[in-house]
Scaffold this active site. Structure first.
Site, PDB file in Angstrom:
ATOM      1  N   HIS A  16       0.590  -1.177  -0.361  1.00  0.00           N
ATOM      2  CA  HIS A  16      -0.232   0.134   0.077  1.00  0.00           C
ATOM      3  C   HIS A  16       0.655   1.013   0.587  1.00  0.00           C
ATOM      4  O   HIS A  16       0.052   2.423  -0.257  1.00  0.00           O
ATOM      5  CB  HIS A  16      -1.040  -0.114   1.171  1.00  0.00           C
ATOM      6  CG  HIS A  16      -2.384  -1.343   1.468  1.00  0.00           C
ATOM      7  ND1 HIS A  16      -3.442  -1.417   0.309  1.00  0.00           N
ATOM      8  CD2 HIS A  16      -2.305  -1.744   1.961  1.00  0.00           C
ATOM      9  CE1 HIS A  16      -3.428  -2.454   0.239  1.00  0.00           C
ATOM     10  NE2 HIS A  16      -3.093  -2.908   1.574  1.00  0.00           N
ATOM     11  N   ASP A  62      -2.300 -10.228  -2.332  1.00  0.00           N
ATOM     12  CA  ASP A  62      -2.952 -10.603  -1.385  1.00  0.00           C
ATOM     13  C   ASP A  62      -4.491  -9.860  -1.738  1.00  0.00           C
ATOM     14  O   ASP A  62      -5.001  -9.242  -2.398  1.00  0.00           O
ATOM     15  CB  ASP A  62      -2.288  -9.240  -0.511  1.00  0.00           C
ATOM     16  CG  ASP A  62      -2.115  -8.278   0.722  1.00  0.00           C
ATOM     17  OD1 ASP A  62      -1.683  -8.478   1.449  1.00  0.00           O
ATOM     18  OD2 ASP A  62      -3.820  -7.605   0.772  1.00  0.00           O
ATOM     19  N   HIS A  65      -6.376  -6.748  -0.827  1.00  0.00           N
ATOM     20  CA  HIS A  65      -6.517  -6.398  -0.946  1.00  0.00           C
ATOM     21  C   HIS A  65      -5.638  -5.479  -2.480  1.00  0.00           C
ATOM     22  O   HIS A  65      -4.330  -5.754  -2.674  1.00  0.00           O
ATOM     23  CB  HIS A  65      -5.735  -4.640   0.409  1.00  0.00           C
ATOM     24  CG  HIS A  65      -6.439  -5.133   1.970  1.00  0.00           C
ATOM     25  ND1 HIS A  65      -6.197  -6.037   2.343  1.00  0.00           N
ATOM     26  CD2 HIS A  65      -7.730  -4.664   2.375  1.00  0.00           C
ATOM     27  CE1 HIS A  65      -6.755  -6.300   3.140  1.00  0.00           C
ATOM     28  NE2 HIS A  65      -7.668  -5.595   3.199  1.00  0.00           N
ATOM     29  N   ASP A 111      -4.130 -12.402   2.996  1.00  0.00           N
ATOM     30  CA  ASP A 111      -5.371 -12.601   3.157  1.00  0.00           C
ATOM     31  C   ASP A 111      -6.914 -12.733   3.080  1.00  0.00           C
ATOM     32  O   ASP A 111      -8.521 -12.512   3.224  1.00  0.00           O
ATOM     33  CB  ASP A 111      -5.218 -11.071   3.371  1.00  0.00           C
ATOM     34  CG  ASP A 111      -4.647  -9.917   3.221  1.00  0.00           C
ATOM     35  OD1 ASP A 111      -4.342 -11.187   1.985  1.00  0.00           O
ATOM     36  OD2 ASP A 111      -4.542  -8.730   3.235  1.00  0.00           O
TER      37      ASP A 111
HETATM   38  N1  Q9C Z   1      -8.603   0.133  10.358  1.00  0.00           N
HETATM   39  C1  Q9C Z   1      -2.807  -5.171   3.906  1.00  0.00           C
HETATM   40  O1  Q9C Z   1      -3.054  -6.599   4.105  1.00  0.00           O
HETATM   41  N2  Q9C Z   1      -7.911  -1.552   7.147  1.00  0.00           N
HETATM   42  N3  Q9C Z   1      -2.561  -4.391   4.431  1.00  0.00           N
HETATM   43  C2  Q9C Z   1      -8.731  -0.778   6.838  1.00  0.00           C
HETATM   44  C3  Q9C Z   1      -9.177   0.083   9.088  1.00  0.00           C
HETATM   45  C4  Q9C Z   1      -6.421  -1.550   6.676  1.00  0.00           C
HETATM   46  C5  Q9C Z   1      -4.577  -4.754   4.924  1.00  0.00           C
HETATM   47  C6  Q9C Z   1      -9.673  -0.373   8.242  1.00  0.00           C
HETATM   48  C7  Q9C Z   1      -6.389  -2.906   5.795  1.00  0.00           C
HETATM   49  C8  Q9C Z   1      -4.725  -2.384   5.173  1.00  0.00           C
HETATM   50  C9  Q9C Z   1      -1.088  -5.502   4.095  1.00  0.00           C
HETATM   51 ZN    ZN Z   2      -4.115  -7.180   2.876  1.00  0.00          ZN
END
Ligand code: Q9C
Ligand code: ZN
Length: 339
Positions: free
Chosen positions: A159, A195, A197, A284
């Protein structure tokens, strides 16, 4: 397969995040690594330390001011009289200025961050640098002739953009690995991001480039984090036109549909004629993941590994997400062992 990892990851701990309207302990926690390390041990895959790379090596994909911010942020926070975990609370959205970087730590943090879920604590920089060095080392090892290497990175990276952090990511480990492969003579490098996301940072970094193909399979940004990038109509720009490919899938997607997208993504990489591959390996996508909504079972991860291996490319696998449920160890090692 050689595994590169640094115990310094554990210095990044004690974080909190704004999650669905509440401040909660970070889902991205050191226990993730403990689960993966114990599965690696069961598979008799020893771990080696990363090499030391100078800060200069980070500037191939990141902005110098941004790297300075990450390096000094916690000290500045302390000088300003604060303690605990750093989270931003204001961001330069539409209508606000982005041409000035505030001098104060809160404004500066909002300038560089894009969410309130990515805390900085005292040891964050040490962990972030070691994580980036693990990815760089894995790329160097492959460039020196090893067929494949796994960088067990924490914190994750996909990200993080040229000058932005968020989504638990600070420096973009996969982008650093891809650039290192380019610098060491691989002419065309593909990044496959599996991943859950979208890898918005990696996409941004290579968006205008034809020498690095970015292909991502992820939960649709219509409903899933990071919300503002990762749609199918993002195809690259200028010289990079046609060298980004996104496969957004709905929450609830299971193996049958996932496999079809993965097969198509691999075809794209084959057609591109990549001579090296970086895999942003998030697990994930697992049905038991606490913050994601695909429905892959542990038995599917070896199939992912075998399908990617079918490309027969020198490959650097980089750990991204996958949150603390014990199965992430089995799932990661499932990919690696099948590969
Ligand atoms: N607490 C990776 O898997 N969460 N990042 C969104 C905020 C963010 C995931 C709500 C999720 C990020 C590397
Ligand atoms: Zn992720």
């Amino acid at each position: 397969m050689r595994v590169i990892h640094s115990p310094l990851h554990a210095r990044h701990d004690g974080g909190i995040e704004l999650h669905r309207g509440e401040l909660v302990p970070s889902f991205e926690m050191p226990a993730r690594i403990a689960y993966i390390l114990s599965a690696l041990e069961r598979a008799r895959m020893p771990v080696e330390a990363p090499r030391d790379f100078p800060l200069q090596a980070l500037l191939s994909v990141h902005d110098a001011g941004f790297v300075d911010f990450l390096r000094n942020a916690y000290a500045q926070w302390r000088v300003a009289g604060m303690s605990g975990s750093m989270l931003p609370s204001g961001f330069p959205a539409r209508g606000l200025r982005r041409d000035r970087i505030p001098a104060g730590i809160n404004g500066m943090m909002g300038y560089y961050a894009f969410d309130a879920g990515t805390p900085i604590v005292e040891g964050t920089w040490d962990a972030v640098l070691a994580s980036a060095q693990s990815a760089l080392t894995a790329a160097a090892v492959v460039a020196e002739g090893e067929r494949s290497t796994f960088a067990l990175c924490r914190p994750p990276g996909h990200h993080a953009g040229h000058s932005t952090y968020g989504g638990y990511c600070y420096l973009n480990n996969a982008a650093l690995a891809a650039q290192e492969l380019r610098d060491r003579g691989f002419a065309r490098v593909a990044v496959l991001d599996v991943d859950y996301h979208h890898g918005n940072g990696t996409q941004e970094i290579f968006y205008a480039r034809e020498d690095v193909l970015f292909v991502s399979i992820h939960g649709t940004p219509d409903t899933e984090y990071p919300y503002f990038l990762g749609y199918g109509d993002e195809r690259g720009i200028d010289a990079g036109e046609g060298f980004t490919r996104n496969f957004p899938l709905p929450a609830g997607t299971g193996w049958d549909d996932y496999r079809v997208a993965l097969a198509e993504a691999l075809e794209d990489i084959g057609r591109y004629g990549a001579d090296a591959l970086v895999v942003s390996l998030g697990v994930d996508t697992f049905e038991g993941d606490p913050i994601s909504a695909f429905k892959l079972g542990s038995r599917h991860f070896p199939q992912i590994g075998a399908m990617i291996a079918g490309l027969r490319l020198p490959t650097v696998l980089v750990q991204e997400g996958g949150y603390a449920v014990e199965e992430i160890g089995e799932n990661v090692v499932g990919v690696l062992a099948a590969f």
